[in-house]
Design a protein around this motif. Structure first.
Motif: not given
Length: 758
Positions: A363, A371-372, A374-378, A380, A382, A388, A391
């Motif tokens: 990871n 920049c954060g 990776f959005n595991f919840t969505a 997506a 970024l 995004t 997606n």
């Protein structure tokens, strides 16, 4: 792997003696596919109990490995008697089958011994009659011998008898023995020159085959007396000092720790470069008399034995035989173990074991933490904004403003962001614009491109033959025709009365029947419904119908002319339309014999077109034939017209027709992009057994993974396997493998190399 196998044999008892490669009377284990130098020392025990080497002068030796009295498993053999050869006899033939094959020469045949086949007793037809059979192993498999021995000689009241026995040959066999070389068994070599800080030094070494006798050393023309091999260093030093008076005590001899000696000049000769060499005379030395041969554990018989046993080791019998003065004698027979080998000619070094990242390491490497991204919840990914970009839950690619640009939920769909090619600004789907503007806005063509349909010409309509075109499509939309020229045989529109035709946007109908002319022409759309027949015109009143009856109409010849009678335009008596060229009326179109013939070609003029293609639509039922004989000529894209291509390859045929451009290579197999071929001379020379030679050939355009085809010369050396591979750009490697157990010479020959690219 080649190694030396030394066997010391007591020929009086057939026992192995300790020494050489034998320990405790046991043979070492052999390995399949290995090669061994077998060296034999044949000894016999004297009355005193000591062993001496037997004299092998004039003797021959044989060694074989196999199973005693093992039978063949396939094939057939033949027997001969009195110049007559029998037919083939099966390897497992019954006694009656053997009898039937040789019944003219025997009275009976029976099985001999306890086996069910493979050994037969033959009895002569009558007493006191000689019988002598020969044998041919023919197709017996594995390789086998047919042994014929006399059991009873003929005599009064006695029928001669012979025994025929089938025996499988050894799986390993050798009968060419030579004397083992003694070169290098006793060697005197200088190991250092004398000088400041160093003495002139020699090394005297002895090999394992040195058995006794005497040697001497010479210096400056003076020699020692005979010295026994393996004497003590003190004894050797004394022999040199006393035997060579020019050296006397100026010598030192020490044991070198290898069964030999280190000899140094000392005293007044110490640290002196002694130019006179110390010379060895070994002519009086005795050596162990070994006989040697090569034993190769790499035969089809070995493979068969392993296949039958299904084990990793087999334990056949090894037998050694000597023949002296015509008398054979088995000097050793015992079991030997052969094991399967692991390393083969194709073995390679395995790759290192792959290392793996942990989940957190993966990871950290894949998604920038700053920049954060990776959005595991969505579900997506970024960008650095962060907005995004992908997606993967909804299967969308998004632009910098977060708008959907592409979706792959059901196929691939370009969405609100639009589409653009070749760097054009993306737009949404074009609507209510011309075709050229639409594809130009998308970037598929440049802004300066115009839609030019050009002139469509039907070659061959020169009046020499008729050509029929049948159109069954609902609509044929053509721009204004500059010229339609019809040959002498006419122009046919519609091939049956049931086909439908309509003009000027009228509904197509079948051929009008049982109606008046005006109604028929109106229904066909050739005249408007408001047209009337008008007044009847007599022949004498043609001036009402034409502008100038005198110059424009030739009633007698049925010709309508232009400005003067010589300018014929319509010859309705002969059903032709004409044009005037260089002052002469020439036929342009003729209609007769159920067809229309064009003599001057057909030109389709699209000069008044805007954004519509000029097209000719053909029917889907019987189709449209272009050309009615193979001798008629045809061409595309401005190429010279040719007759139907024949006796050529497909690409050349298409190029000659103009359907493919010249100066380019094309693939000839599905998905191939080009085909390259050269013819070149290659020499592989002499290839030793089971080896390969390689030759690189430049084939410009070849690439790795291309298909390589080889055209071989008319004759290829037996055992040679020739292959080709494109292993780097522009290069094909041609390999020749020798599959035989002997050297072969592959002569210089011409090869055809064809590369098919993908």
């Amino acid at each position: 792997m080649a190694s030396t196998l030394d066997l010391y044999i007591d020929t009086s008892t057939g026992a192995l003696l300790d020494g050489g490669s034998v320990a405790g009377g046991a043979l070492p284990t052999l390995t399949r596919n290995d090669s061994y130098t077998l060296r034999l020392r044949l000894l016999e025990k004297s009355a005193s109990g000591s062993f001496t080497d037997i004299d092998t002068s004039g003797a021959s030796l044989k060694v074989g490995i196999g199973n005693i009295e093992e039978l063949p498993t396939d094939g057939a053999f033949k027997l001969t008697c009195n110049g007559t050869t029998s037919g083939s006899i099966a390897y497992n033939a019954t006694a009656i089958s053997v009898y039937n094959a040789i019944s003219n020469n025997v009275s009976t045949v029976s099985l001999y011994g306890s086996g069910s086949y493979g050994s037969y007793l033959l009895t002569a037809t009558q007493p006191n009659t000689a019988m002598s059979f020969g044998a041919d192993s023919f197709t017996l498999f594995p390789a086998s011998s047919v042994i014929v021995n006399t059991r009873r000689n003929p005599a009064t009241g006695i029928n001669a008898q012979q025994v025929v026995k089938l025996v499988r040959d050894p799986i390993v066999y050798a009968d060419t023995f030579t004397n083992t070389s003694t070169a290098g068994q006793i060697v005197l070599s200088k190991i250092s020159d004398g000088g400041l800080g160093a003495n002139e030094t020699y090394d005297l070494s002895f090999g394992q085959l040195v058995a006794g006798g005497l040697y001497s050393l010479n210096w400056g023309g003076t020699s020692t007396t005979g010295i026994a091999p393996f004497a003590s260093a003190v004894s050797v030093q004394s022999s040199i000092s006393s035997g060579i008076n020019t050296i006397t005590s100026n010598i030192s001899v020490e044991d070198n720790g290898k069964g030999g000696y280190t000899i140094q000049f000392t005293g007044r000769l110490a640290q002196v470069n002694v130019t006179t060499p110390l010379v060895l005379d070994a002519s009086g030395v005795n050596f162990i008399p070994l006989k040697q041969t090569t034993l190769t554990i790499n035969t089809s018989g070995v493979e068969d034995a392993f296949a039958v046993s299904t084990e990793d080791t087999i334990t056949p019998t090894i037998e050694i035989e000597i023949t002296k003065n015509g008398t054979p004698k088995t000097v050793f027979q015992g079991n030997v173990t052969i094991r399967k080998d692991l390393i083969t000619a194709g073995s390679v070094v395995p790759g290192d074991q792959a290392t793996f990242y942990t989940k957190s390491e993966a990871n950290a490497l894949f998604f920038p933490a700053v920049c954060g991204g990776f959005n595991f919840t969505a579900g997506a990914l970024l960008d650095a904004t962060p907005v995004t970009a992908i997606n993967y839950n909804t299967r969308n690619l998004l632009d910098g403003a977060g708008n959907n640009a592409l979706s792959w939920t059901n196929g691939v769909q370009f969405q609100s962001a639009g589409l653009g090619f070749y760097g054009a600004t993306p737009i949404t789907k074009p609507d209510n614009v011309s075709l050229l503007n639409a594809i130009s806005a998308l970037g598929l063509i440049g802004t300066g491109v115009s839609l030019a349909l050009g002139t469509i010409t039907f070659p061959g309509f020169d009046g020499s033959s008729s050509t029929t075109f049948t159109f069954t499509a609902p609509t044929i939309a053509l721009p204004a025709l500059t010229t339609v020229t019809i040959g002498a045989t006419g122009l046919q529109i519609g091939t049956t009365t049931a086909q439908k035709i309509g003009f000027f946007n009228a509904t197509p109908i079948v051929q009008p029947v049982s109606t008046n002319v005006i109604s028929a022409l109106t229904n066909l759309g050739l005249i408007a419904s408001t047209v009337t027949l008008g007044p009847v015109v007599s022949v004498g009143a043609l001036s009402v119908f034409v502008a100038n009856a005198t110059t424009n109409v030739d009633i007698t010849n049925r010709i309508l002319a232009g400005s003067n009678s010589a300018d014929a335009s319509v010859d309705y008596g002969n059903r032709t339309l004409k044009v005037t060229l260089s002052g002469t009326a020439r036929t342009a179109l003729a209609w007769s014999a159920g067809a229309v013939t064009f003599f001057r070609g057909i030109a389709i003029d699209d000069s008044n077109g805007i954004a519509l293609l000029s097209a000719i639509s053909f029917g889907t039922s019987v189709g449209t034939q272009i050309g009615t004989t193979t001798s008629q000529k045809l061409a595309f894209y401005g190429s010279s017209a040719v007759v139907q291509p024949s006796n050529t390859n497909a690409v050349s045929g298409l190029i000659s027709l103009g359907l493919l451009a010249t100066g380019t290579t094309y693939g000839v197999l599905p998905q191939s992009v080009d085909t390259l071929t050269i013819s070149t001379s290659i020499s592989f020379g002499t290839i030793v057994a089971n080896d390969q030679h390689y030759r690189d050939v430049v084939v410009t355009g070849a690439a790795v993974n291309d298909l390589v085809l080889l055209g071989l010369p008319s004759a290829v050396s037996g055992g040679a396997v020739i292959q080709g591979v494109a292993y780097q750009t522009n290069t094909v490697c041609i390999s020749c493998s020798n599959t035989k157990n002997a050297s072969i010479t592959v002569p210089t020959s011409t090869y055809r190399i064809t590369v098919i690219g993908y």
